[in-house]
Design an enzyme around this catalytic site. Structure first.
Site, PDB file in Angstrom:
ATOM      1  CD  GLU A 246      -1.231   0.031   3.705  1.00 14.80           C
ATOM      2  OE1 GLU A 246      -2.008   0.998   3.737  1.00 14.80           O
ATOM      3  OE2 GLU A 246      -1.223  -0.884   4.553  1.00 14.80           O
TER       4      GLU A 246
ATOM      5  CG  ASN B 226       6.140   0.329  -2.813  1.00 12.11           C
ATOM      6  OD1 ASN B 226       6.729   1.074  -2.041  1.00 12.11           O
ATOM      7  ND2 ASN B 226       6.598  -0.866  -3.152  1.00 12.11           N
TER       8      ASN B 226
ATOM      9  CE  LYS C  68      19.732 -11.244 -12.137  1.00 10.49           C
ATOM     10  NZ  LYS C  68      19.825 -10.000 -12.921  1.00 10.49           N
TER      11      LYS C  68
ATOM     12  CE  LYS D 120      13.789  -5.237  -7.611  1.00  9.43           C
ATOM     13  NZ  LYS D 120      14.067  -3.952  -8.298  1.00  9.43           N
TER      14      LYS D 120
END
Length: 608
Positions: free
Chosen positions: A311, A313, A404, A362
């Site tokens: 929230e 962000n 990746k 990530k």
């Protein structure tokens, strides 16, 4: 303000009357002329010509404290005009000869210039006196062209700065051993290290805004070999807008050392498929997601939906966009892509037409110790969003992927490879155009290496690098988002878009250069420690699997990997197994993923 301007003009008018009178008397005294009727008439005519001419060419409007060559030429023009008119009048009509007008105009030109530039001369003289009394920052300017000259002038004239331009360098041989604003051009950019030592330079300013990034890379690398702090002018637009000044300087960033130009998006393409559309960004509060929202907001979507589990962000980017784009129809929703019902309800309620799926875990080392969470979020979060996009006939779906995913040695990369497989599988049967975008490490994103290095330098070190030979491809957040948006424009379905990110960069070299560009010495002021490869980390990343091949797009820096043959029945079977295993908290997740992704190689030496 009007009274102040009026008083200033009146002051200069009085001073000019005084200059005319003084020059008149001195000329008569030197030439031993008796003041007769013709000389008095000459003085009256000259005074009238002076005031009319100076008002006509607006000499009374110039701020002489900051005046330069152009203003000096205007003063000269005024004096020449007066000389010509009064000389003609004196010879043809007043019969006083030519000697008196010549001597008079020499005196008047000198007096007029001195009165106008006295303040400028005083400021310069006062600054030089202060320079002798206190230690000042010795500056070397790289680039002796227009930007360099303007920068030198501002450093010399500003009374608020403690910087003194000592020398300049330029690759134009015509400028060598010449003076630019009284600063010597002492060599080329190849002489940066030697010149910095010889002239005891504290700070270097790179004033070459029109030079391409590829050509600037070796310049920054040489600057990094000195002990000097380095600043630069950001770009050519400062020259166009006449904005070359000290306020535009910024610290040299590692992005300057990548040696290539920033990737630009084709705005017309973007506007064509975003404008008046309902656009959804999952993970919209993250590094990539928030920048996506910024650039999408500028393209006038019908509705922009920010979907994020965090929230804080989501709140931050929502408030920013409401401030910068008050006209934007914006909606921030809190929820997880793992929640299939929540995702389905979102699509059913708001019917997004364009979807950017940026929601993902990530961080490579964290996912190595929590592989089940990586699968839950990355794989099945993507599956939930892709299924909803297909069900509700979304026009385009853009999946955020990574280099990746190519021959992965870690869970994060392997889950991203599975996401690409899911996208390519859906693209075969769906009316939705499913594509993936693959790029390298993003400079400045949350948890990326550059912010970490900066924090370590600010705290006095050491700077930690996992391996001295580890290399990575890098791009800025803006470039990453540009690629994502461009991919959406090119999408036909099933493609994996790959950015040409130039040459890979050695992480150890980044650390060394960042320390040097901070004005510090590696190994002396700040240590660099090699800590060993982390779980799941490999020395180099690959951008494309060998079997995918490459196909160019309209943008030469963006290529397309051809879709792979995927056994959908096998994929669906394995996804079911992964789902059950992830939610039963299996300890065999890596082995199960290796069965689905043959190119995934588990590095047992790095496993916990």
């Amino acid at each position: 303000m009007f009274k102040k301007i009026h008083l200033r003009t009146l002051t200069f008018v009085i001073l000019d009357i005084f200059s005319v009178s003084l020059s008149f008397l001195l000329s008569a005294l030197i030439l031993n002329e008796s003041i007769n009727k013709n000389l008095i008439l000459y003085g009256i005519i000259t005074l009238a010509v002076v005031l009319i001419s100076f008002f006509a060419i607006r000499l009374y409007d110039i701020v002489y404290a900051t005046a330069g060559l152009f203003e000096g030429l205007r003063v000269l023009l005024g004096c020449v005009t007066i000389t010509v008119i009064t000389f003609i009048a004196s010879v043809l009509f007043l019969d006083i000869g030519w000697r008196f007008p010549v001597i008079f105009n020499i005196f008047f030109a000198f007096a007029s210039a001195c009165l106008r530039f006295a303040k400028r001369l005083y400021i310069t003289y006062k600054k030089k006196l202060k320079d002798r009394k206190k230690e000042r920052t010795r500056v070397m300017i790289i680039g002796a062209g227009s930007a360099g000259a303007l920068m030198i002038r501002e450093l010399q004239s500003s009374k608020h700065l403690t910087m003194t331009p000592v020398c300049a360098l330029d690759d134009d041989p015509m400028k060598h051993n010449k003076l630019v604003c009284n600063v010597p051009v002492v060599g080329t950019t190849s002489d940066i290290v030697e010149a910095a030592q010889k002239y005891k330079i504290d700070e270097i300013i790179v004033a070459m805004p029109v030079v391409p990034a590829k050509e600037l890379k070796p310049v920054y690398e040489r600057c990094a070999l000195t002990k000097c702090k380095v600043k630069t002018l950001p770009g050519v637009y400062q020259l166009i807008n006449d904005e070359v000044n000290v306020s535009k300087l910024r610290q040299v960033e590692i992005a300057d050392l990548l040696g290539r130009e920033q990737i630009k998006i084709d705005v017309d393409h973007i506007a064509g498929y975003i404008k008046d559309k309902v656009v959804l960004v999952t993970g919209g509060g993250g590094s990539i997601g928030s920048e996506l929202c910024r650039q999408l907001a500028a393209q006038a979507p019908k509705l922009l939906i920010i979907f994020d589990i965090y929230e804080n962000n989501a709140y931050d980017i929502e408030q920013e966009l409401r401030r910068t784009h008050p006209e934007l129809n914006l909606l921030a929703l809190i929820g997880s892509v793992r929640d299939k019902k929540k995702v389905d309800h979102l699509f059913e309620t708001y019917r997004p037409e364009i979807v950017f799926n940026a929601a993902a875990h990530k961080h490579v080392p964290l996912m190595e110790t929590s592989p089940n969470e990586a699968v839950k979020n990355n794989v099945f979060g993507t599956l939930n969003v892709a299924a909803a996009a297909d069900k509700y006939s979304v026009r385009r779906f853009v999946q955020i992927s990574t280099d990746k995913a190519v021959n992965p040695t870690n869970i994060m990369g392997a889950t991203k490879r599975i996401c690409e497989m899911i996208i390519q599988s859906y693209s075969r049967h769906s009316k939705t155009e499913f594509v993936a975008v693959r790029f390298g490490n993003v400079l400045g994103s949350n948890g990326s290496v550059i912010p970490l290095f900066k924090k370590q330098i600010e705290s006095g070190g050491p700077v930690t690098v996992t391996h001295k030979d580890i290399i990575r491809y890098f791009m800025t957040i803006q470039e990453a988002v540009s690629l994502v948006l461009q991919a959406g424009a090119y999408a036909k379905g099933g493609e994996i878009f790959v950015l040409d990110m130039g040459e890979p960069v050695r992480i150890y070299d980044l650390a060394v250069n960042l320390i040097r560009l901070s004005g510090l010495k590696p190994g002396v002021d700040i240590d660099i420690e090699c800590t060993g490869l982390r779980p799941g980390e490999k020395l180099y990343e690959e951008r494309l699997m060998a079997e995918e091949g490459l196909q160019k797009t309209a943008n030469d820096l963006i290529s397309i990997g051809k879709p792979l043959d995927i056994d959908e029945e096998f994929l669906n079977k394995k996804l079911d197994e992964l789902y059950s295993a992830a939610y039963s908290e299996t300890d065999r997740m890596k082995e199960l993923i290796a069965e689905l992704v043959p190119t995934y190689k588990i590095d047992t030496s790095l496993n916990n």
